[in-house]
Design a protein around this motif. Structure first.
Motif, PDB file in Angstrom:
ATOM      1  N   MET A   1       0.859  -1.175   0.000  1.00 53.96           N
ATOM      2  CA  MET A   1       0.000   0.000   0.000  1.00 53.96           C
ATOM      3  C   MET A   1       0.904   1.237   0.000  1.00 53.96           C
ATOM      4  O   MET A   1       1.790   1.352   0.833  1.00 53.96           O
ATOM      5  N   PRO A   2       0.725   2.155  -0.942  1.00 56.01           N
ATOM      6  CA  PRO A   2       1.594   3.336  -0.983  1.00 56.01           C
ATOM      7  C   PRO A   2       1.419   4.201   0.257  1.00 56.01           C
ATOM      8  O   PRO A   2       0.409   4.113   0.959  1.00 56.01           O
ATOM      9  N   ALA A   3       2.429   5.002   0.503  1.00 53.19           N
ATOM     10  CA  ALA A   3       2.394   5.964   1.603  1.00 53.19           C
ATOM     11  C   ALA A   3       2.778   7.328   1.052  1.00 53.19           C
ATOM     12  O   ALA A   3       3.569   7.428   0.104  1.00 53.19           O
ATOM     13  N   TYR A   4       2.199   8.346   1.644  1.00 54.91           N
ATOM     14  CA  TYR A   4       2.433   9.711   1.202  1.00 54.91           C
ATOM     15  C   TYR A   4       2.987  10.527   2.357  1.00 54.91           C
ATOM     16  O   TYR A   4       2.481  10.465   3.476  1.00 54.91           O
ATOM     17  N   VAL A   5       4.035  11.275   2.074  1.00 61.87           N
ATOM     18  CA  VAL A   5       4.607  12.204   3.040  1.00 61.87           C
ATOM     19  C   VAL A   5       4.146  13.592   2.617  1.00 61.87           C
ATOM     20  O   VAL A   5       4.347  13.999   1.467  1.00 61.87           O
ATOM     21  N   ILE A   6       3.497  14.287   3.542  1.00 56.91           N
ATOM     22  CA  ILE A   6       2.947  15.611   3.278  1.00 56.91           C
ATOM     23  C   ILE A   6       3.711  16.597   4.157  1.00 56.91           C
ATOM     24  O   ILE A   6       3.803  16.411   5.372  1.00 56.91           O
ATOM     25  N   ILE A   7       4.259  17.616   3.514  1.00 59.49           N
ATOM     26  CA  ILE A   7       5.152  18.549   4.205  1.00 59.49           C
ATOM     27  C   ILE A   7       4.654  19.971   4.005  1.00 59.49           C
ATOM     28  O   ILE A   7       4.458  20.413   2.863  1.00 59.49           O
ATOM     29  N   GLU A   8       4.466  20.665   5.108  1.00 58.10           N
ATOM     30  CA  GLU A   8       4.171  22.097   5.078  1.00 58.10           C
ATOM     31  C   GLU A   8       5.458  22.819   5.438  1.00 58.10           C
ATOM     32  O   GLU A   8       6.076  22.509   6.457  1.00 58.10           O
TER      33      GLU A   8
ATOM     34  N   ALA B   1       8.848   4.910   3.692  1.00 56.42           N
ATOM     35  CA  ALA B   1       8.857   6.350   3.987  1.00 56.42           C
ATOM     36  C   ALA B   1       9.610   6.631   5.277  1.00 56.42           C
ATOM     37  O   ALA B   1      10.410   7.575   5.345  1.00 56.42           O
ATOM     38  N   LYS B   2       9.390   5.814   6.293  1.00 53.07           N
ATOM     39  CA  LYS B   2      10.091   6.022   7.571  1.00 53.07           C
ATOM     40  C   LYS B   2      11.586   5.762   7.424  1.00 53.07           C
ATOM     41  O   LYS B   2      12.404   6.502   7.981  1.00 53.07           O
ATOM     42  N   ARG B   3      11.949   4.724   6.656  1.00 51.37           N
ATOM     43  CA  ARG B   3      13.376   4.450   6.422  1.00 51.37           C
ATOM     44  C   ARG B   3      14.038   5.603   5.670  1.00 51.37           C
ATOM     45  O   ARG B   3      15.171   5.990   5.954  1.00 51.37           O
ATOM     46  N   TRP B   4      13.319   6.158   4.682  1.00 49.59           N
ATOM     47  CA  TRP B   4      13.856   7.310   3.947  1.00 49.59           C
ATOM     48  C   TRP B   4      14.134   8.459   4.907  1.00 49.59           C
ATOM     49  O   TRP B   4      15.204   9.062   4.859  1.00 49.59           O
ATOM     50  N   TYR B   5      13.177   8.768   5.768  1.00 53.46           N
ATOM     51  CA  TYR B   5      13.348   9.907   6.671  1.00 53.46           C
ATOM     52  C   TYR B   5      14.566   9.718   7.569  1.00 53.46           C
ATOM     53  O   TYR B   5      15.304  10.672   7.829  1.00 53.46           O
ATOM     54  N   GLU B   6      14.798   8.506   8.040  1.00 53.83           N
ATOM     55  CA  GLU B   6      15.912   8.216   8.938  1.00 53.83           C
ATOM     56  C   GLU B   6      17.228   7.961   8.205  1.00 53.83           C
ATOM     57  O   GLU B   6      18.273   7.869   8.842  1.00 53.83           O
ATOM     58  N   SER B   7      17.194   7.871   6.884  1.00 57.10           N
ATOM     59  CA  SER B   7      18.390   7.503   6.115  1.00 57.10           C
ATOM     60  C   SER B   7      19.489   8.560   6.249  1.00 57.10           C
ATOM     61  O   SER B   7      19.211   9.757   6.383  1.00 57.10           O
TER      62      SER B   7
ATOM     63  N   PRO C   1       2.240  28.180   3.408  1.00 53.75           N
ATOM     64  CA  PRO C   1       3.017  28.903   2.409  1.00 53.75           C
ATOM     65  C   PRO C   1       3.601  27.999   1.317  1.00 53.75           C
ATOM     66  O   PRO C   1       3.790  28.439   0.182  1.00 53.75           O
ATOM     67  N   ARG C   2       3.883  26.736   1.644  1.00 51.05           N
ATOM     68  CA  ARG C   2       4.471  25.807   0.671  1.00 51.05           C
ATOM     69  C   ARG C   2       4.104  24.389   1.080  1.00 51.05           C
ATOM     70  O   ARG C   2       4.213  24.026   2.240  1.00 51.05           O
ATOM     71  N   ILE C   3       3.686  23.571   0.102  1.00 43.63           N
ATOM     72  CA  ILE C   3       3.348  22.166   0.348  1.00 43.63           C
ATOM     73  C   ILE C   3       4.173  21.288  -0.585  1.00 43.63           C
ATOM     74  O   ILE C   3       4.322  21.601  -1.776  1.00 43.63           O
ATOM     75  N   VAL C   4       4.680  20.198  -0.030  1.00 43.64           N
ATOM     76  CA  VAL C   4       5.372  19.173  -0.807  1.00 43.64           C
ATOM     77  C   VAL C   4       4.687  17.845  -0.492  1.00 43.64           C
ATOM     78  O   VAL C   4       4.349  17.580   0.664  1.00 43.64           O
ATOM     79  N   VAL C   5       4.475  17.023  -1.513  1.00 41.27           N
ATOM     80  CA  VAL C   5       3.890  15.693  -1.323  1.00 41.27           C
ATOM     81  C   VAL C   5       4.817  14.688  -1.999  1.00 41.27           C
ATOM     82  O   VAL C   5       5.167  14.841  -3.167  1.00 41.27           O
ATOM     83  N   LEU C   6       5.218  13.678  -1.217  1.00 39.48           N
ATOM     84  CA  LEU C   6       6.077  12.602  -1.702  1.00 39.48           C
ATOM     85  C   LEU C   6       5.300  11.296  -1.671  1.00 39.48           C
ATOM     86  O   LEU C   6       4.433  11.110  -0.816  1.00 39.48           O
ATOM     87  N   GLU C   7       5.636  10.392  -2.562  1.00 34.46           N
ATOM     88  CA  GLU C   7       5.027   9.061  -2.563  1.00 34.46           C
ATOM     89  C   GLU C   7       6.128   8.014  -2.388  1.00 34.46           C
ATOM     90  O   GLU C   7       7.184   8.100  -3.016  1.00 34.46           O
ATOM     91  N   PHE C   8       5.836   7.023  -1.542  1.00 39.29           N
ATOM     92  CA  PHE C   8       6.725   5.896  -1.293  1.00 39.29           C
ATOM     93  C   PHE C   8       5.931   4.609  -1.459  1.00 39.29           C
ATOM     94  O   PHE C   8       4.701   4.618  -1.346  1.00 39.29           O
ATOM     95  N   PRO C   9       6.607   3.488  -1.700  1.00 34.37           N
ATOM     96  CA  PRO C   9       5.887   2.223  -1.876  1.00 34.37           C
ATOM     97  C   PRO C   9       5.038   1.821  -0.673  1.00 34.37           C
ATOM     98  O   PRO C   9       3.993   1.199  -0.833  1.00 34.37           O
TER      99      PRO C   9
END
Length: 95
Positions: free
Chosen positions: A1-8, A65-71, A52-60
């Motif tokens: 199931m994909p996961a999305y990282v949403i960043i403000e 997503a958690k491994r990416w953040y901690e990488s 003011p700014r939004i970024v959306v990332l998609e991970f498998p």
């Protein structure tokens, strides 16, 4: 199931933040992620949230997503934005 990282993002030092923006795509790609939105024009449709700014990332999946953040690669890129911006970031499973 994909996961999305949403960043403000609230940028305080645009010049320093540009260094982070240059380094982050490689870290996202190395973490098996991809950009879906990266600071484009936005429209508030309901409520008083006006980021003011939004970024959306998609991970498998959420674990990726958690491994990416901690990488080490992302943590190195993240240091480039220290003091340049305040972020709110969440990861959510998709459908």
């Amino acid at each position: 199931m994909p996961a999305y990282v949403i960043i403000e993002t609230d940028i305080h030092d645009p010049e320093q933040y540009e260094r982070y923006k240059a380094a982050s795509p490689a870290a996202v790609a190395a973490g098996d992620g991809r950009f879906l939105a990266r600071g484009g024009e936005l429209a508030v449709l309901e409520g008083d949230w006006n980021p003011p700014r939004i970024v959306v990332l998609e991970f498998p999946d959420l674990e990726t997503a958690k491994r990416w953040y901690e990488s080490p690669g992302y943590q190195e890129a993240k240091q480039l934005r220290d003091g340049a911006a305040n972020l709110r970031m969440v990861a959510v499973e998709g459908v």
